[in-house]
Design a protein around this motif. Structure first.
Motif, PDB file in Angstrom:
ATOM      1  N   GLY A   1      37.795   9.985 -16.268  1.00  0.00           N
ATOM      2  CA  GLY A   1      38.653  10.037 -17.459  1.00  0.00           C
ATOM      3  C   GLY A   1      37.922   9.614 -18.721  1.00  0.00           C
ATOM      4  N   HIS A   2      38.531   9.974 -19.820  1.00  0.00           N
ATOM      5  CA  HIS A   2      37.930   9.742 -21.141  1.00  0.00           C
ATOM      6  C   HIS A   2      37.759   8.261 -21.462  1.00  0.00           C
ATOM      7  CE1 HIS A   2      37.196  11.008 -25.353  1.00  0.00           C
ATOM      8  NE2 HIS A   2      36.827  12.152 -24.736  1.00  0.00           N
ATOM      9  N   ALA A   3      38.745   7.434 -21.006  1.00  0.00           N
ATOM     10  CA  ALA A   3      38.690   5.992 -21.315  1.00  0.00           C
ATOM     11  C   ALA A   3      37.475   5.348 -20.662  1.00  0.00           C
ATOM     12  CB  ALA A   3      39.964   5.317 -20.818  1.00  0.00           C
ATOM     13  N   VAL A   4      37.196   5.759 -19.421  1.00  0.00           N
ATOM     14  CA  VAL A   4      36.000   5.215 -18.735  1.00  0.00           C
ATOM     15  C   VAL A   4      34.749   5.721 -19.456  1.00  0.00           C
ATOM     16  CG1 VAL A   4      34.662   5.262 -16.582  1.00  0.00           C
ATOM     17  CG2 VAL A   4      37.129   4.919 -16.507  1.00  0.00           C
ATOM     18  N   GLY A   5      34.785   6.983 -19.873  1.00  0.00           N
ATOM     19  CA  GLY A   5      33.665   7.542 -20.646  1.00  0.00           C
ATOM     20  C   GLY A   5      33.394   6.693 -21.887  1.00  0.00           C
ATOM     21  N   ASP A   6      34.499   6.285 -22.527  1.00  0.00           N
ATOM     22  CA  ASP A   6      34.348   5.431 -23.740  1.00  0.00           C
ATOM     23  C   ASP A   6      33.634   4.124 -23.382  1.00  0.00           C
ATOM     24  OD1 ASP A   6      35.552   7.254 -25.313  1.00  0.00           O
ATOM     25  OD2 ASP A   6      37.443   6.163 -25.601  1.00  0.00           O
ATOM     26  N   LEU A   7      34.045   3.520 -22.231  1.00  0.00           N
ATOM     27  CA  LEU A   7      33.418   2.243 -21.835  1.00  0.00           C
ATOM     28  C   LEU A   7      31.936   2.432 -21.546  1.00  0.00           C
ATOM     29  CD1 LEU A   7      36.192   0.738 -19.524  1.00  0.00           C
ATOM     30  CD2 LEU A   7      35.462  -0.083 -21.771  1.00  0.00           C
ATOM     31  N   VAL A   8      31.608   3.576 -20.951  1.00  0.00           N
ATOM     32  CA  VAL A   8      30.193   3.856 -20.667  1.00  0.00           C
ATOM     33  C   VAL A   8      29.412   3.940 -21.986  1.00  0.00           C
ATOM     34  CG1 VAL A   8      28.575   5.583 -19.751  1.00  0.00           C
ATOM     35  CG2 VAL A   8      30.627   4.976 -18.448  1.00  0.00           C
ATOM     36  N   LEU A   9      30.034   4.587 -22.981  1.00  0.00           N
ATOM     37  CA  LEU A   9      29.364   4.706 -24.285  1.00  0.00           C
ATOM     38  C   LEU A   9      29.150   3.325 -24.908  1.00  0.00           C
ATOM     39  CD1 LEU A   9      31.154   7.833 -25.832  1.00  0.00           C
ATOM     40  CD2 LEU A   9      28.809   7.697 -25.002  1.00  0.00           C
ATOM     41  N   GLN A  10      30.158   2.446 -24.726  1.00  0.00           N
ATOM     42  CA  GLN A  10      30.041   1.085 -25.275  1.00  0.00           C
ATOM     43  C   GLN A  10      28.923   0.317 -24.566  1.00  0.00           C
ATOM     44  OE1 GLN A  10      34.032  -0.404 -24.829  1.00  0.00           O
ATOM     45  NE2 GLN A  10      34.594   0.188 -26.925  1.00  0.00           N
ATOM     46  N   GLU A  11      28.867   0.453 -23.243  1.00  0.00           N
ATOM     47  CA  GLU A  11      27.832  -0.264 -22.480  1.00  0.00           C
ATOM     48  C   GLU A  11      26.441   0.249 -22.843  1.00  0.00           C
ATOM     49  OE1 GLU A  11      30.439  -1.459 -18.508  1.00  0.00           O
ATOM     50  OE2 GLU A  11      29.352   0.422 -18.574  1.00  0.00           O
ATOM     51  N   LEU A  12      26.368   1.562 -23.063  1.00  0.00           N
ATOM     52  CA  LEU A  12      25.086   2.150 -23.477  1.00  0.00           C
ATOM     53  C   LEU A  12      24.656   1.561 -24.819  1.00  0.00           C
ATOM     54  CD1 LEU A  12      22.825   4.351 -23.427  1.00  0.00           C
ATOM     55  CD2 LEU A  12      24.430   5.828 -24.641  1.00  0.00           C
TER      56      LEU A  12
ATOM     57  N   VAL B   1      24.110  -0.163 -13.717  1.00  0.00           N
ATOM     58  CA  VAL B   1      25.301   0.379 -13.048  1.00  0.00           C
ATOM     59  C   VAL B   1      26.445   0.218 -14.045  1.00  0.00           C
ATOM     60  CG1 VAL B   1      26.894   0.177 -11.099  1.00  0.00           C
ATOM     61  CG2 VAL B   1      24.439  -0.297 -10.770  1.00  0.00           C
ATOM     62  N   PHE B   2      26.974   1.342 -14.503  1.00  0.00           N
ATOM     63  CA  PHE B   2      28.004   1.316 -15.544  1.00  0.00           C
ATOM     64  C   PHE B   2      29.391   1.137 -14.928  1.00  0.00           C
ATOM     65  CE2 PHE B   2      24.403   3.214 -17.600  1.00  0.00           C
ATOM     66  CZ  PHE B   2      24.499   2.835 -18.928  1.00  0.00           C
ATOM     67  N   THR B   3      30.384   1.042 -15.757  1.00  0.00           N
ATOM     68  CA  THR B   3      31.789   0.923 -15.334  1.00  0.00           C
ATOM     69  C   THR B   3      32.097   1.929 -14.226  1.00  0.00           C
ATOM     70  OG1 THR B   3      32.290   0.355 -17.606  1.00  0.00           O
ATOM     71  CG2 THR B   3      34.154   0.983 -16.249  1.00  0.00           C
ATOM     72  N   ASN B   4      32.910   1.482 -13.332  1.00  0.00           N
ATOM     73  CA  ASN B   4      33.318   2.333 -12.198  1.00  0.00           C
ATOM     74  C   ASN B   4      32.128   2.762 -11.332  1.00  0.00           C
ATOM     75  OD1 ASN B   4      35.943   2.200 -13.004  1.00  0.00           O
ATOM     76  ND2 ASN B   4      36.287   4.415 -12.966  1.00  0.00           N
TER      77      ASN B   4
END
Ligand SMILES: Nc1nc2c(ncn2[C@@H]2O[C@H](COP(=O)(O)OP(=O)(O)OP(=O)(O)O)[C@@H](O)[C@H]2O)c(=O)[nH]1
Length: 438
Positions: free
Chosen positions: A326-337, A386-389
């Motif tokens: 989902g998009h929300a997890v994608g957002d978290l990945v972008l933040q972690e990056l 290792v990113f979110t999820n």
């Protein structure tokens, strides 16, 4: 990465002069000018008042002169001729004009003193007095000499005594000796016997026709009038200062308030401008902010011939992350990056989100070698994270350096080409722009 305060600083209002001090200076200057003008006016007023007294003294003198010569003395001569007064009668009290004038002037001065008015110095000064009291002092003698030499017949000057007190000094020549005057002031042998008896040893004889025998010497102290001026000035000063203090306080208060309001506006504007240049999701600059700061760094590097490079990178197959979690997890990945990048770049570097999952770093003071190792470091860090999820993602990065390029846009194009090359070669790698490859 540049700090927020640094960005704010460029927007800060540095134009905060010490306006209250300038206003205070202007007030003091105006007050000084007022003091100067008032001082001049006070002195003018004092001189004017003293001149009035001089005129009074001269008129009184003239009146006494006329009275003695046309009234009292002829009357005494008539009494003598008619035998009502004995032939040898002579008294300066009734027959000498100077004696009478002196008495009246002294009486008038007493009257003036009683009501607190300044005493008027009045003297019929001569170097050949009949009575010692009329002896001219050095200053008067000198003036008389100059009057006899025809230099002037009137003299006026502001003088100061040893205490520095000012006076108006006025002097006027009396009428020159006539034949008639010589009867009493010529050869004592020709003078009336009673008069010679009255002044056996005194001077006042041997004058010459046409000579100026005496001068009228008047000195009026200016201090009482200056004092009046001072009293008015003190009152005026007090009122002025109270008014100025009130005006100054009001201006100071309003200026401080307006300065404070301006500061708040500037701060708000800075915050707004910073917000408009920042990507809300990752905290990196957005495209506008990145271009603004990278442009500045690019120009400085060109001007000072310093190394400067650009890294453009993109997540590989990021669509899969969105599709899977989902998009929300994608957002978290972008933040972690974003966090990974911010931890590794220098404070002087500019990190921006160029669009979607595409980012850029403007690397200062680094040529292709330094920028490539930073790109490699980022690539490795992302690969091992290792990113979110539990997501594992990789980066493709393109590096270009400032060599012969003339604009930031050209450098971005070159980095973009390198990034494309990294993708083309299989992703999860760093590619360096080479002009030959194009
Ligand atoms: N979650 C999230 N996704 C974004 C955002 N911006 C762009 N994306 C996604 O990023 C993906 C980009 O997909 P593509 O352009 O196909 O690229 P890719 O899947 O990374 O593949 P390659 O770049 O070819 O390796 C799309 O699914 C976009 O929706 C964002 O702000 N948040």
């Amino acid at each position: 990465m540049k700090l927020e305060s640094e960005a704010k600083e460029t927007l800060q209002d540095k134009n905060t002069p010490h306006k209250p001090a300038v206003i205070m200076g202007a007030f003091l200057l105006a007050f000084g000018l007022m003091a100067y003008l008032f001082h001049g006016y006070t002195e003018e007023y004092a001189i004017g008042e003293a001149e009035k007294l001089v005129r009074d003294a001269l008129l009184t003198h003239k009146a006494i002169h006329k009275y003695v010569n046309t009234e009292s003395r002829p009357e005494l001569y008539r009494l003598k001729s008619e035998g009502d007064l004995y032939e040898g009668y002579f008294s300066p009290k009734t027959m000498s004009f100077t004696y009478t004038a002196r008495g009246i002037k002294s009486f008038l001065n007493e009257e003036r003193k009683k009501v607190g008015l300044p005493e008027v110095y009045f003297k019929l000064a001569t170097t050949n007095p009949r009575n010692e009291i009329n002896q001219a002092d050095t200053f008067e003698s000198n003036l008389l000499k100059r009057m006899n030499a025809g230099e002037f017949s009137e003299y006026k000057e502001i003088t100061r005594n040893k205490d520095g007190e000012k006076s108006l000094y006025f002097s006027m020549a009396t009428k020159p000796i006539t034949k008639g005057c010589l009867k009493c002031h010529g050869d004592p042998a020709d003078a009336p016997k009673e008069m010679v008896d009255q002044y056996p040893k005194a001077s006042g004889y041997y004058e010459k026709e046409g000579d100026i025998r005496a001068l009228i010497s008047i000195r009026i102290p200016l201090e009482p009038y200056l004092e009046e001026g001072k009293a008015v000035w003190n009152a005026l000063t007090a009122v002025t200062f109270v008014v100025l203090a009130i005006i100054y306080t009001l201006i100071y208060f309003f200026m401080k308030r307006s300065e404070q309001q301006n500061r708040v506006i500037v701060q708000q504007n800075s915050a707004l401008e910073l917000a408009s240049m920042t990507d809300y999701l990752t905290g990196a600059y957005n495209r506008m902010g990145f271009i603004k700061f990278a442009e500045h760094d690019f120009d400085a590097a060109r001007r000072y011939r310093k190394p400067f490079s650009l890294i453009m990178f993109d997540l590989d197959f990021f669509k899969q992350v969105n599709d899977e979690s989902g998009h929300a997890v994608g957002d978290l990945v972008l933040q972690e990056l974003s966090e990974i990048v911010l931890e590794r770049i220098r404070g002087s570097d500019t990190f921006g989100r160029y669009g979607g999952e595409e980012f850029m770093i403007a690397v200062q003071e680094q040529g292709i070698q330094g920028a490539t190792s930073l790109a490699e470091e980022l690539r490795a860090a992302v690969q091992h994270k290792v990113f979110t999820n539990g997501h594992k993602v990789t980066l493709s990065l393109g590096v270009a350096e400032l060599t012969s390029v003339v604009s930031l846009k050209e450098l971005i194009d070159n980095a973009d080409k390198a990034l494309y090359e990294a993708k083309r070669l299989g992703r999860n790698r760093v590619a360096v722009y080479s002009p030959q490859a194009g």
